[in-house]
Design a protein around this motif. Structure first.
Motif, short mmCIF file in Angstrom:
data_model
loop_
_atom_site.label_atom_id
_atom_site.label_comp_id
_atom_site.label_asym_id
_atom_site.label_seq_id
_atom_site.Cartn_x
_atom_site.Cartn_y
_atom_site.Cartn_z
N SER A 206 -14.97 -35.37 13.25
CA SER A 206 -15.00 -33.93 13.53
C SER A 206 -14.72 -33.10 12.28
O SER A 206 -14.09 -32.05 12.35
CB SER A 206 -14.03 -33.59 14.66
OG SER A 206 -12.75 -34.05 14.35
N ASP A 207 -15.22 -33.58 11.18
CA ASP A 207 -15.09 -32.80 9.95
C ASP A 207 -16.12 -31.67 9.94
O ASP A 207 -17.21 -31.79 10.49
CB ASP A 207 -15.34 -33.68 8.72
CG ASP A 207 -14.20 -34.65 8.47
OD1 ASP A 207 -13.11 -34.41 9.03
OD2 ASP A 207 -14.41 -35.65 7.75
N GLY A 208 -15.76 -30.60 9.29
CA GLY A 208 -16.71 -29.52 9.04
C GLY A 208 -16.80 -28.50 10.14
O GLY A 208 -16.12 -28.57 11.16
N PHE A 209 -17.68 -27.54 9.93
CA PHE A 209 -17.93 -26.46 10.88
C PHE A 209 -19.43 -26.32 11.08
O PHE A 209 -20.23 -26.73 10.22
CB PHE A 209 -17.40 -25.13 10.34
CG PHE A 209 -15.90 -25.00 10.37
CD1 PHE A 209 -15.26 -24.50 11.49
CD2 PHE A 209 -15.14 -25.36 9.27
CE1 PHE A 209 -13.87 -24.35 11.50
CE2 PHE A 209 -13.77 -25.21 9.28
CZ PHE A 209 -13.12 -24.71 10.40
N GLY A 210 -19.81 -25.71 12.16
CA GLY A 210 -21.21 -25.37 12.38
C GLY A 210 -22.08 -26.60 12.56
O GLY A 210 -21.65 -27.61 13.14
N GLN A 211 -23.29 -26.51 12.03
CA GLN A 211 -24.25 -27.60 12.22
C GLN A 211 -23.72 -28.90 11.63
O GLN A 211 -23.99 -29.98 12.16
CB GLN A 211 -25.59 -27.22 11.57
CG GLN A 211 -26.74 -28.13 11.96
CD GLN A 211 -26.97 -28.19 13.48
OE1 GLN A 211 -27.00 -27.16 14.15
NE2 GLN A 211 -27.09 -29.40 14.03
N LEU B 93 -20.54 -35.15 14.84
CA LEU B 93 -20.16 -35.63 16.17
C LEU B 93 -21.25 -36.49 16.81
O LEU B 93 -20.96 -37.47 17.49
CB LEU B 93 -19.84 -34.44 17.10
CG LEU B 93 -18.54 -33.68 16.79
CD1 LEU B 93 -18.42 -32.43 17.65
CD2 LEU B 93 -17.31 -34.56 17.02
N LEU B 94 -22.50 -36.10 16.56
CA LEU B 94 -23.59 -36.83 17.21
C LEU B 94 -24.03 -38.07 16.44
O LEU B 94 -24.45 -39.06 17.04
CB LEU B 94 -24.78 -35.89 17.40
CG LEU B 94 -24.60 -34.83 18.50
CD1 LEU B 94 -25.76 -33.84 18.49
CD2 LEU B 94 -24.48 -35.49 19.86
N LEU C 220 -20.67 -29.93 11.67
CA LEU C 220 -19.78 -30.52 12.68
C LEU C 220 -20.60 -31.17 13.80
O LEU C 220 -20.32 -32.31 14.20
CB LEU C 220 -18.86 -29.43 13.25
CG LEU C 220 -17.97 -29.82 14.44
CD1 LEU C 220 -17.04 -30.97 14.09
CD2 LEU C 220 -17.14 -28.61 14.90
N THR C 221 -21.61 -30.47 14.27
CA THR C 221 -22.45 -31.03 15.34
C THR C 221 -23.08 -32.35 14.88
O THR C 221 -23.08 -33.35 15.62
CB THR C 221 -23.57 -30.04 15.71
OG1 THR C 221 -22.98 -28.76 15.95
CG2 THR C 221 -24.32 -30.49 16.95
#
Lengths: 170, 565
Positions: free
Chosen positions: B397-402, B408-409, B404-405
């Motif tokens: 779950s590092d980062g923000f925005g795309q 996660l995926l 991060l997505t």
């Protein structure tokens, strides 16, 4: 409704449309302990989506992400933490205003990355803003990774496993 | 009022695990039995509202609302008090008690009691446990030995369904076992390492009350195989684990001999001066506050350790002005618990190509090895331990925005193996560890509140340090890395293994109960829950309470036949 009333209402709506992005026309949900103004709610809701963009039709959840986050804040968070969170939201609102950024959902990925970088850089200089982003992200991630599809398809969660293999080859 | 509808052969106070066993034995032998439960009725399956809820269906995804948490700090510290099972736990605000010293009293007031949410670990005692007080000079000698209880352990195990291996370990006798689940590869690795490095230390499968093989008796009970869901605290729709609701109460009801009275708060036991026996119990209706009396030839007290103490302390008469059977001011004293403060955890760098798959309701267990055959440390007694190894998929779950997505995926990997052990230490029952009735404060049913005072002592502190040293060494020998120890400093009570206060013993001058659990001075009253315990040893005690109850109930039945009580 007569013609005059209708025109009056359209005018009010027009002013509203000029002042706020489209999503801000939604009613602000009522939570006893998390009181948001309409504009704040709009920013909050957009941020919860921008922080983790997902096609919700592919990963359905029992409630919208913003509802989940507000519910956890309202029901499961201390008064002090809620206060800090709302302060952080205000800081974010100020940042957007100072940088003339109105609607997060219309920004390019590059611009959003710029905003996220600013938040990350503000860990020490703006604790409230950093905490606001961290809590929002954490709950957004929990909501998404706890969705049925993510749990069952991405994490292979089984509600009724019916077996245990101690040493399965991966 | 002493009409037929209020008169029974036997009264059992408490519809939890041990009370359920007393009722079952009495009903099987044709005794008209009344079982009294202070809480509401909980029917198997019907009254498990969350049992089939999926994780994403919980409004708070398992969390407890802060309003509840802040108003109920004691119960909120219990590991199982979560959104899915909070309705089975007593809230602090509902049933206050006195804490001259901090004590986290974890309770479940309903039919089934805490058997609905229990941890289901079922290890027998051995003579190393029963002989402990006499050998080491504390409490009083137990009036029974393993041989007295062994057939009753078997009796209970066959009915309840216990999964385990025949390990041949003398400190933890084998029983009537159903097949065991696997130990995973890291637990097996630890097992091998301990075997290679220590003569008298064993890592075994932790025996638990889950059905892993179908037998005729379980079919008769209407129970099915455990599915490894690991959400037992909600109540199991399969009946895969044992609780009073799925197994004992319905069984007793089927005989036609059981009367179950929920919402019946027992005020006291009625003593008849002429006969020198108890004649019944006084009950206050939980909802209407109306007082009623019920009568029987024999009374079993199974209200849960501290509430059994409370009922006896509140059973006052001219003959017993200090509580039923309390001729010597022993009642309420020598209570003890299990020391659960210490934990150790680490990482295991090996077995990277393997991971566990599916679910199981238990882990590994290390029986007590300290001071078993001789006194070898500067503290008395010892500790058993859990041992578990875990590994699962982890998300990034590092980062923000795309970013991060995408993480996660697309970035899911198995994390490393984590291992951990929790200490289950024996504490020494002491005279100043005690419970007593408050002289002023009463609950809403007019019953005095209970004050609870017990604490850790120097023996417990030394034991914790020894656990840290020994397990650090054992973990190092197994090649575990990044070892860390933690003393939670938690108050007594969170172990949910409080015991004693109405101890057994051969001498009426130094004990409350005889070897059959009868109050020395009032022999038609039996105490067979945790209150009867003379010492606490290290094993999870519920199996022992059940075996003791079945044994005592059958003795009571024999005595009733002979009209000796």
């Amino acid at each position: 409704m007569n013609r005059r009333q209708a025109i009056q209402q359209l005018s009010i709506m027009g002013v509203g449309l000029a002042l706020y992005p489209a999503c801000n026309l939604e009613d602000v949900p009522t939570y006893a302990r998390v009181l948001l103004e309409r504009k704040q709610y709009g920013i909050f809701k957009q941020f919860t989506e921008a922080i983790l963009p997902v096609d919700h039709t592919l990963y359905p959840t029992p409630e919208p992400r913003s509802t989940f986050i507000l519910t956890i804040l309202n029901d499961c968070t201390s008064t002090q933490e809620i206060g800090q969170y709302l302060e952080g939201l205000k800081e974010f609102e100020t940042y957007l205003s100072e940088n003339k950024l109105k609607s997060l959902d219309k920004l390019s990925n590059e611009k959003l990355d710029e905003i996220f970088s600013h938040i990350e850089d503000s860990k020490e200089s703006n604790e409230n803003l950093s905490r606001f982003a961290r809590i929002t992200k954490s709950l957004a991630v929990q909501h998404f990774t706890g969705s049925e599809k993510f749990m069952t398809e991405e994490m292979e969660y089984e509600f009724v496993p019916g077996r245990y293999i101690g040493c399965a080859k991966i | 009022m002493n009409d037929n509808s209020h008169t029974f052969d036997a009264i059992v106070i408490g519809a939890g695990m041990s009370g359920g066993w007393a009722a079952k034995e009495f009903c099987d032998h044709g005794l008209k039995t009344l079982i009294l439960e202070r809480g509401r009725d909980v029917k198997h399956i019907t009254d498990y509202p969350t049992t089939n809820m999926l994780p994403w269906e919980f409004k708070h995804r398992g969390r407890i609302p802060i309003e509840v948490e802040e108003a109920n700090p004691v119960i909120s510290r219990c590991y199982a008090f979560r959104e899915d099972a909070m309705h089975f736990f007593v809230k602090d605000t509902e049933h206050p008690y006195g804490q001259p010293k901090p004590f986290d009293w974890i309770r479940g007031y309903q039919v089934g009691g805490r058997s609905i949410m229990w941890a289901r670990q079922t290890q027998r005692w051995s003579n190393y446990d029963f002989e402990g007080p006499a050998r080491d000079g504390f409490a009083v000698d137990w009036p029974i030995r393993y041989e007295d209880l062994a057939p009753w352990y078997s009796h209970v195990e066959a009915f309840v369904g216990i999964s385990g291996n025949k390990d041949g370990v003398d400190t933890l006798p084998d029983g009537e076992f159903l097949k065991a689940w696997d130990l995973n590869c890291v637990e097996q690795h630890f097992q091998t390492s301990i075997k290679e490095n220590y003569k008298d230390r064993h890592v075994i499968y932790a025996r638990c009350a889950h059905i892993t093989e179908m037998k005729e008796i379980f079919q008769k009970q209407g129970r099915g195989l455990c599915q490894g869901r690991n959400i037992c605290q909600r109540g199991c729709p399969f009946g895969g684990y044992f609780n009073s609701n799925s197994t004992l109460i319905p069984w007793a009801e089927k005989t036609g001999n059981l009367t179950l009275r929920a919402d019946a708060v027992v005020h006291s036991i009625i003593f008849d001066e002429k006969s020198g026996k108890a004649t019944g119990v006084r009950v206050v209706d939980r909802l209407t506050k109306e007082t009623t009396e019920y009568f029987a030839k024999v009374i079993f007290v199974n209200a849960g350790t501290l509430n059994s103490n409370l009922i006896l302390l509140n059973s006052l008469s001219d003959r017993f002005p200090n509580g039923l059977g309390n001729d010597h001011d022993l009642l309420g004293k020598y209570v003890a618990f299990h020391n659960y403060r210490a934990r150790i955890s680490a990482e295991h760098p090996g077995h990277k190509e393997f991971a566990p798959e599916g679910g199981r309701p238990t882990s590994a267990y290390v029986p007590r090895f300290r001071n078993v055959y001789r006194q070898e440390t500067d503290f008395l007694r010892g500790y058993a331990c859990t041992f578990g190894a875990y590994r699962g998929k982890q998300t990034n779950s590092d980062g923000f925005g795309q970013t991060l997505t995408d993480h996660l995926l697309d970035d899911k990997e198995y994390g490393g193996w984590r291992v951990g052990s929790g200490m289950m230490g024996e504490t020494i029952p002491k005279e100043n560890s005690r419970v007593w009735l408050d002289q002023e404060k009463k609950d809403e049913w007019g019953i005095p509140l209970l004050n609870i005072s017990m604490d850790y002592d120097e023996n417990d502190e030394k034991m914790i340090q020894d656990f840290f040293e020994q397990y650090t060494e054992m973990f190092e020998k197994a090649g575990f890395t990044n070892i860390s120890t933690r003393d939670s400093k938690q108050a007594p009570g969170l172990d949910i293994h409080e015991m004693g206060g109405v101890r057994m013993g051969s001498d009426p001058k130094t004990s409350m109960l005889n070897k059959w659990h009868q109050i020395h001075a009032c022999p038609n009253v039996f105490v067979t829950d945790g209150a009867c315990m003379t010492s606490v040893s290290t094993q999870n005690p519920s199996l022992t309470f059940m075996a003791m109850t079945a044994r005592a109930a059958n003795h009571a039945i024999e005595q009733l036949k002979k009209e000796e009580i």
